[in-house]
Design a protein around this motif. Structure first.
Motif, short mmCIF file in Angstrom:
data_model
loop_
_atom_site.label_atom_id
_atom_site.label_comp_id
_atom_site.label_asym_id
_atom_site.label_seq_id
_atom_site.Cartn_x
_atom_site.Cartn_y
_atom_site.Cartn_z
N GLU A 1 0.84 -1.19 0.00
CA GLU A 1 0.00 0.00 0.00
C GLU A 1 0.88 1.25 0.00
O GLU A 1 1.69 1.45 0.91
CB GLU A 1 -0.90 0.03 1.24
CG GLU A 1 -1.89 -1.10 1.31
CD GLU A 1 -2.69 -1.06 2.59
OE1 GLU A 1 -2.85 0.02 3.17
OE2 GLU A 1 -3.16 -2.14 3.00
N ARG A 2 0.71 2.08 -1.01
CA ARG A 2 1.49 3.32 -1.13
C ARG A 2 1.31 4.22 0.10
O ARG A 2 2.27 4.77 0.63
CB ARG A 2 1.07 4.05 -2.40
CG ARG A 2 1.80 5.36 -2.62
CD ARG A 2 1.25 6.11 -3.84
NE ARG A 2 2.01 7.31 -4.04
CZ ARG A 2 3.01 7.44 -4.88
NH1 ARG A 2 3.39 6.41 -5.62
NH2 ARG A 2 3.66 8.57 -5.00
N GLN A 3 0.09 4.37 0.55
CA GLN A 3 -0.20 5.24 1.69
C GLN A 3 0.52 4.77 2.94
O GLN A 3 1.02 5.57 3.73
CB GLN A 3 -1.71 5.31 1.94
CG GLN A 3 -2.07 6.23 3.09
CD GLN A 3 -3.58 6.35 3.28
OE1 GLN A 3 -4.35 5.86 2.48
NE2 GLN A 3 -3.98 6.99 4.35
N ARG A 4 0.63 3.48 3.13
CA ARG A 4 1.33 2.91 4.30
C ARG A 4 2.81 3.29 4.28
O ARG A 4 3.37 3.66 5.31
CB ARG A 4 1.16 1.39 4.29
CG ARG A 4 1.89 0.69 5.39
CD ARG A 4 1.17 0.86 6.69
NE ARG A 4 1.82 0.01 7.68
CZ ARG A 4 1.96 0.35 8.94
NH1 ARG A 4 1.49 1.48 9.38
NH2 ARG A 4 2.57 -0.46 9.76
N VAL A 5 3.43 3.23 3.11
CA VAL A 5 4.84 3.61 2.98
C VAL A 5 5.01 5.10 3.28
O VAL A 5 5.92 5.49 4.03
CB VAL A 5 5.39 3.26 1.58
CG1 VAL A 5 6.78 3.84 1.38
CG2 VAL A 5 5.40 1.76 1.37
N GLU A 6 4.15 5.93 2.71
CA GLU A 6 4.23 7.37 2.96
C GLU A 6 4.08 7.69 4.45
O GLU A 6 4.86 8.48 5.00
CB GLU A 6 3.16 8.11 2.16
CG GLU A 6 3.43 8.16 0.68
CD GLU A 6 2.32 8.84 -0.12
OE1 GLU A 6 1.35 9.34 0.49
OE2 GLU A 6 2.41 8.85 -1.35
N GLU A 7 3.11 7.07 5.08
CA GLU A 7 2.90 7.29 6.52
C GLU A 7 4.11 6.85 7.33
O GLU A 7 4.55 7.56 8.25
CB GLU A 7 1.66 6.54 6.99
CG GLU A 7 0.36 7.12 6.52
CD GLU A 7 -0.83 6.26 6.87
OE1 GLU A 7 -0.66 5.18 7.49
OE2 GLU A 7 -1.96 6.65 6.54
N THR A 8 4.66 5.71 7.00
CA THR A 8 5.82 5.20 7.71
C THR A 8 7.00 6.15 7.59
O THR A 8 7.66 6.48 8.58
CB THR A 8 6.22 3.80 7.19
OG1 THR A 8 5.13 2.90 7.42
CG2 THR A 8 7.47 3.27 7.87
N LEU A 9 7.27 6.63 6.38
CA LEU A 9 8.40 7.53 6.18
C LEU A 9 8.20 8.85 6.92
O LEU A 9 9.15 9.39 7.50
CB LEU A 9 8.63 7.75 4.69
CG LEU A 9 9.07 6.50 3.91
CD1 LEU A 9 9.15 6.80 2.41
CD2 LEU A 9 10.38 5.95 4.42
N HIS A 10 7.00 9.36 6.95
CA HIS A 10 6.72 10.60 7.69
C HIS A 10 6.83 10.38 9.20
O HIS A 10 7.32 11.25 9.93
CB HIS A 10 5.37 11.19 7.30
CG HIS A 10 5.38 11.82 5.95
ND1 HIS A 10 6.03 12.99 5.68
CD2 HIS A 10 4.85 11.41 4.77
CE1 HIS A 10 5.89 13.30 4.40
NE2 HIS A 10 5.19 12.35 3.83
N HIS A 11 6.41 9.21 9.67
CA HIS A 11 6.57 8.88 11.09
C HIS A 11 8.06 8.79 11.46
O HIS A 11 8.46 9.19 12.55
CB HIS A 11 5.85 7.58 11.45
CG HIS A 11 4.39 7.73 11.60
ND1 HIS A 11 3.51 7.26 10.65
CD2 HIS A 11 3.63 8.30 12.56
CE1 HIS A 11 2.27 7.53 11.03
NE2 HIS A 11 2.32 8.17 12.19
N ILE A 12 8.85 8.27 10.54
CA ILE A 12 10.29 8.17 10.79
C ILE A 12 10.91 9.56 10.90
O ILE A 12 11.73 9.81 11.79
CB ILE A 12 10.98 7.34 9.68
CG1 ILE A 12 10.57 5.86 9.83
CG2 ILE A 12 12.50 7.49 9.73
CD1 ILE A 12 10.95 4.99 8.67
N LEU A 13 10.51 10.47 10.04
CA LEU A 13 11.01 11.85 10.14
C LEU A 13 10.65 12.46 11.49
O LEU A 13 11.50 13.09 12.14
CB LEU A 13 10.44 12.71 9.00
CG LEU A 13 10.98 12.42 7.61
CD1 LEU A 13 10.12 13.11 6.55
CD2 LEU A 13 12.42 12.87 7.50
#
Length: 91
Positions: A58-70
């Motif tokens: 899921e694209r949205q899951r990857v985006e959310e994960t990367l933003h959470h990492i930031l």
């Protein structure tokens, strides 16, 4: 994938920088189950550039994960985020 540029103005040696990078890599990898590598500025003691790779169906899951990492890096490490690039590829 995200490429994150960080600045640690207080760092005075490569040994100190490598300690910070190792801590960051280990904690982010364990917290988020992603791959992390230092990719640039390896010999510049106040500059840290890491790449973070996450995989999901899921694209949205990857985006959310990367933003959470930031957010996690900003909240848990004494560094300034000076650059962030997020590139999502679908297969």
């Amino acid at each position: 994938m995200a490429r994150i540029g960080l600045r640690a103005a207080y760092v005075r040696s490569l040994k100190e920088k490598r300690s910070i990078v190792l801590s960051l890599k280990t904690k982010v990898q364990h917290q988020f189950k992603v791959a992390v590598a230092e990719v640039e500025d390896l010999n510049q003691h106040q500059s840290i550039v890491v790449a973070v790779a996450a995989v999901s169906n899921e694209r949205q899951r990857v985006e959310e994960t990367l933003h959470h990492i930031l957010d996690y890096i900003q909240d848990n490490f004494d560094v300034e985020i000076v650059r962030e690039e997020i590139n999502i590829e679908q297969f």
